[in-house]
Design a protein around this motif. Sequence first.
Motif, PDB file in Angstrom:
ATOM      1  N   ALA A   1       0.818  -1.220   0.000  1.00 34.96           N
ATOM      2  CA  ALA A   1       0.000   0.000   0.000  1.00 34.96           C
ATOM      3  C   ALA A   1       0.851   1.270   0.000  1.00 34.96           C
ATOM      4  N   VAL A   2       1.925   1.288   0.779  1.00 37.40           N
ATOM      5  CA  VAL A   2       2.756   2.500   0.866  1.00 37.40           C
ATOM      6  C   VAL A   2       3.460   2.803  -0.460  1.00 37.40           C
ATOM      7  N   PRO A   3       4.205   1.847  -1.052  1.00 34.06           N
ATOM      8  CA  PRO A   3       4.839   2.133  -2.354  1.00 34.06           C
ATOM      9  C   PRO A   3       3.829   2.428  -3.456  1.00 34.06           C
ATOM     10  N   PHE A   4       2.675   1.750  -3.418  1.00 30.25           N
ATOM     11  CA  PHE A   4       1.649   1.989  -4.436  1.00 30.25           C
ATOM     12  C   PHE A   4       1.124   3.422  -4.358  1.00 30.25           C
ATOM     13  N   SER A   5       0.862   3.898  -3.142  1.00 35.49           N
ATOM     14  CA  SER A   5       0.386   5.275  -2.971  1.00 35.49           C
ATOM     15  C   SER A   5       1.439   6.279  -3.427  1.00 35.49           C
ATOM     16  N   LEU A   6       2.687   6.037  -3.055  1.00 38.49           N
ATOM     17  CA  LEU A   6       3.769   6.932  -3.473  1.00 38.49           C
ATOM     18  C   LEU A   6       3.927   6.945  -4.989  1.00 38.49           C
ATOM     19  N   MET A   7       3.815   5.767  -5.612  1.00 33.29           N
ATOM     20  CA  MET A   7       3.919   5.682  -7.071  1.00 33.29           C
ATOM     21  C   MET A   7       2.793   6.465  -7.733  1.00 33.29           C
ATOM     22  N   GLN A   8       1.548   6.278  -7.255  1.00 30.19           N
ATOM     23  CA  GLN A   8       0.403   6.953  -7.864  1.00 30.19           C
ATOM     24  C   GLN A   8       0.538   8.471  -7.775  1.00 30.19           C
TER      25      GLN A   8
ATOM     26  N   LYS B   1      -6.175   5.592 -17.647  1.00 28.50           N
ATOM     27  CA  LYS B   1      -5.918   4.239 -17.179  1.00 28.50           C
ATOM     28  C   LYS B   1      -4.430   3.972 -17.301  1.00 28.50           C
ATOM     29  N   TYR B   2      -3.763   3.781 -16.190  1.00 28.03           N
ATOM     30  CA  TYR B   2      -2.324   3.564 -16.215  1.00 28.03           C
ATOM     31  C   TYR B   2      -2.012   2.079 -16.157  1.00 28.03           C
ATOM     32  N   ASN B   3      -0.947   1.702 -16.866  1.00 30.85           N
ATOM     33  CA  ASN B   3      -0.398   0.357 -16.766  1.00 30.85           C
ATOM     34  C   ASN B   3       0.948   0.429 -16.074  1.00 30.85           C
ATOM     35  N   ASP B   4       1.387  -0.700 -15.525  1.00 39.57           N
ATOM     36  CA  ASP B   4       2.682  -0.732 -14.848  1.00 39.57           C
ATOM     37  C   ASP B   4       3.834  -0.411 -15.782  1.00 39.57           C
ATOM     38  N   THR B   5       3.640  -0.643 -17.086  1.00 39.15           N
ATOM     39  CA  THR B   5       4.723  -0.407 -18.055  1.00 39.15           C
ATOM     40  C   THR B   5       4.770   1.034 -18.545  1.00 39.15           C
ATOM     41  N   ASP B   6       3.803   1.872 -18.156  1.00 41.81           N
ATOM     42  CA  ASP B   6       3.823   3.285 -18.554  1.00 41.81           C
ATOM     43  C   ASP B   6       5.003   3.996 -17.903  1.00 41.81           C
ATOM     44  N   ARG B   7       5.454   5.061 -18.554  1.00 42.67           N
ATOM     45  CA  ARG B   7       6.596   5.814 -18.044  1.00 42.67           C
ATOM     46  C   ARG B   7       6.220   6.617 -16.810  1.00 42.67           C
ATOM     47  N   CYS B   8       7.184   6.691 -15.906  1.00 41.75           N
ATOM     48  CA  CYS B   8       6.978   7.496 -14.698  1.00 41.75           C
ATOM     49  C   CYS B   8       7.927   8.691 -14.713  1.00 41.75           C
ATOM     50  N   TRP B   9       9.233   8.440 -14.555  1.00 40.50           N
ATOM     51  CA  TRP B   9      10.239   9.499 -14.654  1.00 40.50           C
ATOM     52  C   TRP B   9      11.231   9.096 -15.728  1.00 40.50           C
ATOM     53  N   GLY B  10      11.249   9.830 -16.801  1.00 42.43           N
ATOM     54  CA  GLY B  10      12.218   9.537 -17.876  1.00 42.43           C
ATOM     55  C   GLY B  10      12.085   8.104 -18.360  1.00 42.43           C
ATOM     56  N   PRO B  11      13.178   7.323 -18.275  1.00 39.59           N
ATOM     57  CA  PRO B  11      13.121   5.938 -18.749  1.00 39.59           C
ATOM     58  C   PRO B  11      12.478   4.971 -17.744  1.00 39.59           C
ATOM     59  N   LEU B  12      12.284   5.434 -16.533  1.00 39.14           N
ATOM     60  CA  LEU B  12      11.739   4.546 -15.506  1.00 39.14           C
ATOM     61  C   LEU B  12      10.247   4.314 -15.714  1.00 39.14           C
TER      62      LEU B  12
ATOM     63  N   THR C   1       3.399  10.430  -7.021  1.00 33.78           N
ATOM     64  CA  THR C   1       4.581  11.059  -7.606  1.00 33.78           C
ATOM     65  C   THR C   1       4.661  10.870  -9.118  1.00 33.78           C
ATOM     66  N   CYS C   2       4.258   9.719  -9.628  1.00 29.98           N
ATOM     67  CA  CYS C   2       4.305   9.525 -11.080  1.00 29.98           C
ATOM     68  C   CYS C   2       3.313  10.437 -11.786  1.00 29.98           C
ATOM     69  N   SER C   3       2.135  10.633 -11.174  1.00 27.22           N
ATOM     70  CA  SER C   3       1.157  11.541 -11.766  1.00 27.22           C
ATOM     71  C   SER C   3       1.623  12.984 -11.680  1.00 27.22           C
ATOM     72  N   ALA C   4       2.233  13.336 -10.536  1.00 25.30           N
ATOM     73  CA  ALA C   4       2.660  14.723 -10.329  1.00 25.30           C
ATOM     74  C   ALA C   4       3.833  15.096 -11.217  1.00 25.30           C
ATOM     75  N   MET C   5       4.707  14.103 -11.512  1.00 23.32           N
ATOM     76  CA  MET C   5       5.905  14.401 -12.287  1.00 23.32           C
ATOM     77  C   MET C   5       5.724  14.148 -13.781  1.00 23.32           C
TER      78      MET C   5
ATOM     79  N   SER D   1      -0.121  16.980 -14.095  1.00 22.69           N
ATOM     80  CA  SER D   1       0.395  17.495 -12.827  1.00 22.69           C
ATOM     81  C   SER D   1      -0.658  17.509 -11.735  1.00 22.69           C
ATOM     82  N   CYS D   2      -1.884  17.143 -12.098  1.00 25.14           N
ATOM     83  CA  CYS D   2      -2.956  17.186 -11.112  1.00 25.14           C
ATOM     84  C   CYS D   2      -3.343  15.826 -10.583  1.00 25.14           C
ATOM     85  N   GLY D   3      -2.717  14.808 -11.032  1.00 25.11           N
ATOM     86  CA  GLY D   3      -3.040  13.479 -10.520  1.00 25.11           C
ATOM     87  C   GLY D   3      -3.769  12.640 -11.531  1.00 25.11           C
ATOM     88  N   VAL D   4      -4.538  11.688 -11.052  1.00 21.97           N
ATOM     89  CA  VAL D   4      -5.211  10.726 -11.912  1.00 21.97           C
ATOM     90  C   VAL D   4      -6.474  11.350 -12.468  1.00 21.97           C
ATOM     91  N   GLU D   5      -6.521  11.550 -13.759  1.00 20.20           N
ATOM     92  CA  GLU D   5      -7.706  12.138 -14.376  1.00 20.20           C
ATOM     93  C   GLU D   5      -8.790  11.090 -14.542  1.00 20.20           C
TER      94      GLU D   5
END
Length: 496
Positions: A166-173, A191-202, A175-179, A183-187
């Motif tokens: 729960a903790v890493p999942f919340s942080l991922m949701q 629909k996000y997949n685990d393979t979508d980009r978060c920061w740069g190549p990550l 910070t990945c949306s904010a960065m 910039s406002c979060g989950v619209e």
Amino acid sequence: MAGEITETGELYSPYVGLVYMFNLIVGTGALTMPKAFATAGWLVSLVLLVFLGFMSFVTTTFVVEAMAAANAQLHWKRMENHQEEEDDDSSTASDSDVLVQDNYERAEKRPILSVQRRGSPNLFEITDRVEMGQMASMFFNKVGVNLFYFCIIIYLYGDLAIYAAAVPFSLMQVTCSAMGNDSCGVEADTKYNDTDRCWGPLRRVDAYRIYLAVFTLLLGPFTFFDVQKTKYLQILTSLMRWIAFAIMIVLALVRIGHGRGEGHPPLADFSGVRNLFGVCVYSFMCQHSLPSLVTPVSSKRHLTRLVFLDYVLILAFYGLLSFTAIFCFRGDSLLDMYTLNFARCDIVGLAAVRFFLGLFPVFTISTNFPIIAVTLRNNWKTLFHREGGTYPWVVDRVVFPTITLLPPVLVAFCTHDLESLVGITGAYAGTGIQYVIPAFLVYLCRRDTQLAFGFGTINKHRSPFRHTFWVGFVLLWAFSCFLFVTANIVLSETKL
């Protein structure tokens, strides 16, 4: 350590005890309930929630009765020992010496058994905190005790896996949306997949696993030491929880009131009942912590009524939270962790509130993780402990903490499907702790009480469901649930 009798602790009023029980039951499970409601349909969810709340209340009264019976046995043994000491003293000491010794012993025992001060003590008064492990060792045989510890260990593993995900999942949701581009979060339609980009190549899954590694490195070492949740930390986390719940309910009601509710939940969808069942069982879990909650209550005269009131309030709260959620958000847009639905700009305009709700599980769960980890470690120690034996330093300080920490982290590494983790934990280990163990405890404690004190003895804290029918009904219900959930999982996997 599990199974250890400790002193009662500081007493508090029945209504403070009611608040403590409310806070204990309403935890992480409540955040996964809205999605489970939307998946199973609102009518099925409501009926199952009320019925499971009732069943949890029944087994709660079973545990309280077993606690009173265990206290009666301890009180009786204490009185016998006291009488033997008096008999020994009377043969070797003068009358004045006996009086001095008697007064000293009464003063020593007064905080534990204050009813000894005048007349015959009420044997069934709950004055000693007898944990479930101790009750199991008093009423179960060796096989039963081992099965009890096995069940509670599996449940605690599930608890830790839920927290570790729960903790890493919340942080991922958050910070990945904010960065990212948003910039406002989950619209609403994102629909996000685990393979979508978060920061740069990550990728998002990479960010999740990085957060999991940081979480493990920061909180994992506490498993190797002894920690306890302080009173002030409990007050802080409880305050944050109620602020978060109040904000979510008010925002959802305002959105529905303005005609912007997006939810159109079905009446019934039995494919979602499996997860709903597990989530509801998990969300009503309190039986394993009842001794710590009930024993310090100063007046237990109307204890059953107060517990019933607590369950009514909790049912009302769960219903309010879940119904506002399923009519505010579309079923397919509800996230496993309900707080993350408020990371949208169209729901919450203030960025600080968005981040507070999005990161709320991080703060509260992080304080609970070390406590549960230490509890699980101590249960492992108790399970393998032999009378008079001690563990080597490596086993005590390295092996037990490692086998406590490693499995839940590996599970969290493989999946962050919180609804399934909560559902499986509640449906299997939760069924054992909430239904099977209390039913056997109350059945065996009644038999032992009759043998020890006679058939006319009345336990003042006996359950309103005192007929043997209720014990059989609870066990039958637990067995039926186990079969239903297992069959549902097998059929689901077969379809896939």
